[in-house]
Design an enzyme around this catalytic site. Structure first.
Site, PDB file in Angstrom:
ATOM      1  CG  MET A  30      -1.900  -1.210   1.148  1.00  9.80           C
ATOM      2  SD  MET A  30      -3.443  -0.941   2.009  1.00  9.80           S
ATOM      3  CE  MET A  30      -2.856  -0.680   3.670  1.00  9.80           C
ATOM      4  CG  LEU A  33       7.408   1.885  -0.894  1.00 12.16           C
ATOM      5  CD1 LEU A  33       8.275   1.777  -2.152  1.00 12.16           C
ATOM      6  CD2 LEU A  33       6.634   0.579  -0.682  1.00 12.16           C
ATOM      7  CG  HIS A  37       6.861  -1.701   2.129  1.00 14.58           C
ATOM      8  ND1 HIS A  37       6.701  -0.546   2.852  1.00 14.58           N
ATOM      9  CD2 HIS A  37       5.655  -2.326   2.174  1.00 14.58           C
ATOM     10  CE1 HIS A  37       5.466  -0.466   3.309  1.00 14.58           C
ATOM     11  NE2 HIS A  37       4.802  -1.532   2.919  1.00 14.58           N
ATOM     12  CD  GLN A 149       5.258 -14.690  10.255  1.00 17.46           C
ATOM     13  OE1 GLN A 149       5.022 -15.230   9.164  1.00 17.46           O
ATOM     14  NE2 GLN A 149       4.666 -15.053  11.379  1.00 17.46           N
ATOM     15  CG  ASP A 151       0.694  -7.139   7.634  1.00 19.19           C
ATOM     16  OD1 ASP A 151      -0.188  -6.442   8.149  1.00 19.19           O
ATOM     17  OD2 ASP A 151       1.796  -6.667   7.272  1.00 19.19           O
ATOM     18  CD  GLN A 154      -1.715  -8.760   3.974  1.00 14.89           C
ATOM     19  OE1 GLN A 154      -2.572  -7.876   4.072  1.00 14.89           O
ATOM     20  NE2 GLN A 154      -0.448  -8.490   3.717  1.00 14.89           N
ATOM     21  CB  SER A 186       3.876  -0.261  10.670  1.00 15.74           C
ATOM     22  OG  SER A 186       2.610   0.211  10.257  1.00 15.74           O
TER      23      SER A 186
HETATM   24  P1  AMP Z   1       1.453  -2.848   3.469  1.00  8.86           P
HETATM   25  O1  AMP Z   1       2.006  -1.819   2.543  1.00  8.86           O
HETATM   26  O2  AMP Z   1       1.478  -2.432   4.908  1.00  8.86           O
HETATM   27  O3  AMP Z   1       0.127  -3.411   3.008  1.00  8.86           O
HETATM   28  O4  AMP Z   1       2.469  -4.069   3.415  1.00  8.86           O
HETATM   29  C1  AMP Z   1       2.851  -4.645   2.193  1.00  8.86           C
HETATM   30  C2  AMP Z   1       3.667  -5.873   2.465  1.00  8.86           C
HETATM   31  O5  AMP Z   1       4.811  -5.527   3.245  1.00  8.86           O
HETATM   32  C3  AMP Z   1       2.898  -6.929   3.254  1.00  8.86           C
HETATM   33  O6  AMP Z   1       3.234  -8.221   2.758  1.00  8.86           O
HETATM   34  C4  AMP Z   1       3.427  -6.742   4.651  1.00  8.86           C
HETATM   35  O7  AMP Z   1       3.354  -7.902   5.435  1.00  8.86           O
HETATM   36  C5  AMP Z   1       4.856  -6.358   4.375  1.00  8.86           C
HETATM   37  N1  AMP Z   1       5.428  -5.641   5.529  1.00  8.86           N
HETATM   38  C6  AMP Z   1       4.926  -4.541   6.140  1.00  8.86           C
HETATM   39  N2  AMP Z   1       5.702  -4.204   7.189  1.00  8.86           N
HETATM   40  C7  AMP Z   1       6.696  -5.116   7.248  1.00  8.86           C
HETATM   41  C8  AMP Z   1       7.800  -5.321   8.121  1.00  8.86           C
HETATM   42  N3  AMP Z   1       8.051  -4.517   9.149  1.00  8.86           N
HETATM   43  N4  AMP Z   1       8.620  -6.367   7.879  1.00  8.86           N
HETATM   44  C9  AMP Z   1       8.387  -7.210   6.841  1.00  8.86           C
HETATM   45  N5  AMP Z   1       7.358  -7.068   5.987  1.00  8.86           N
HETATM   46  C10 AMP Z   1       6.523  -6.034   6.185  1.00  8.86           C
END
Ligand code: AMP
Length: 281
Positions: A30, A33, A37, A149, A151, A154, A186
């Site tokens: 989403m 970044l 990500h 991991q 999420d 998800q 996050s």
């Molecule tokens: P999002 O943009 O938050 O929807 O996340 C996109 C992808 O990045 C998803 O697969 C999340 O699980 C992964 N993600 C988000 N934060 C982290 C993190 N701190 N460590 C590893 N992967 C992450």
């Protein structure tokens, strides 16, 4: 990094990569970044593939009163960060491009899994996630897709969707990337004020407390939950929504903890909802 805004542009880039004999690795995000990500991008590239990342804040997975409008966005910064890593194509569709009729009448649902944990507090959230990921998988047709991991629920739901609905894609789940003090990265962390940012580390401290107790021989899952909750309670500004020891494949509440049992947690800090989890070792 090449950009695609429309399905047609995406299709044509995918066709080009296929004609060049490349495998395709896909990382849906989403945006806004961060290093979490970016590590997924690295991991996608390690599959020796043409790496496609998408940035799409999916309205379908936000409930009424949630932060869809206020979700952090910065397209230029994202493009710059993706450029620094091995992303070959950035797919950034508008809402109208993915939902030309304004929404989706047909949803991918996973009763019994999508209503647990986060699903209990965000009704419909995972229907939106699974539906958009299914759409993106059809558009990108990746050989492998990489998720975090962080999420955990998800990632589990997507693995189940791929198996149960016969998607021909390998799901690769990457470890959670953390700040030095343990806070999971996050996009929503930017919303934390200074004191909230300090308090937010309580989530990780709670997970660590459960891990230490488990390593010390405590195998009663309920006790581990209590130990972790007691650590959280030391930071009253962190208000837990749930803290549960669960089975990794079913999300059923664990009774006896073993290696592989997941401690999952969601909490509100200030106005920001944070989640984290730890797989016991
Ligand atoms: P999002 O943009 O938050 O929807 O996340 C996109 C992808 O990045 C998803 O697969 C999340 O699980 C992964 N993600 C988000 N934060 C982290 C993190 N701190 N460590 C590893 N992967 C992450």
């Amino acid at each position: 990094v090449k950009r695609a805004h429309t399905r047609a542009e995406l299709r044509s880039a995918v066709r080009g990569a296929r004609q060049a004999g490349r495998r395709i690795a896909f990382v849906p995000t989403m945006g806004f970044l961060h290093e979490g990500h970016l590590r997924l991008f690295d991991r996608a590239a390690a599959h020796d593939a043409f790496v496609i990342a998408s940035i799409f804040v999916n309205p379908l997975q936000f409930g009424p009163g949630e932060d869809f409008e206020h979700y952090p966005r910065d397209a230029e910064r994202d493009a710059e960060l993706a450029r620094g890593r091995a992303v070959d194509l950035l797919f950034t569709p508008g809402v109208g491009e993915l939902y030309p009729s304004g929404g989706s009448r047909v949803l991918v649902v996973a009763p019994g899994l999508s209503d647990r944990l986060c699903g209990e507090f965000r009704p419909g959230h995972f229907d939106g996630v699974l539906t958009v990921v299914a759409k993106l998988f059809h558009l990108v047709e990746p050989d492998v897709a990489v998720f975090g991991q962080k999420d955990m629920q998800q990632a589990l739901l997507i693995r189940r969707m791929v198996v149960d609905l016969d998607f021909d894609v390998e799901i690769d789940v990457a470890p959670t990337v953390r700040e030095v003090d343990g806070l999971a990265l996050s996009s929503r962390n930017v919303r934390l004020g200074e004191s909230e940012r300090r308090d937010a580390v309580a989530l990780h401290d709670a997970l660590q407390a459960a891990q230490s107790a488990f390593a010390g021989g405590e195998h009663d899952a309920g006790q581990l939950e209590k130990i972790a909750l007691a650590v959280l309670a030391r930071t009253p500004a962190v208000r837990p929504q749930y803290l549960e020891a669960v089975e990794p494949e079913t999300l059923e509440r664990a009774r006896t903890a073993r290696a592989g049992t997941v401690i999952a947690i969601a909490a509100i800090v200030g106005g920001t909802r944070l989640i984290d989890n730890h797989v016991l070792t």
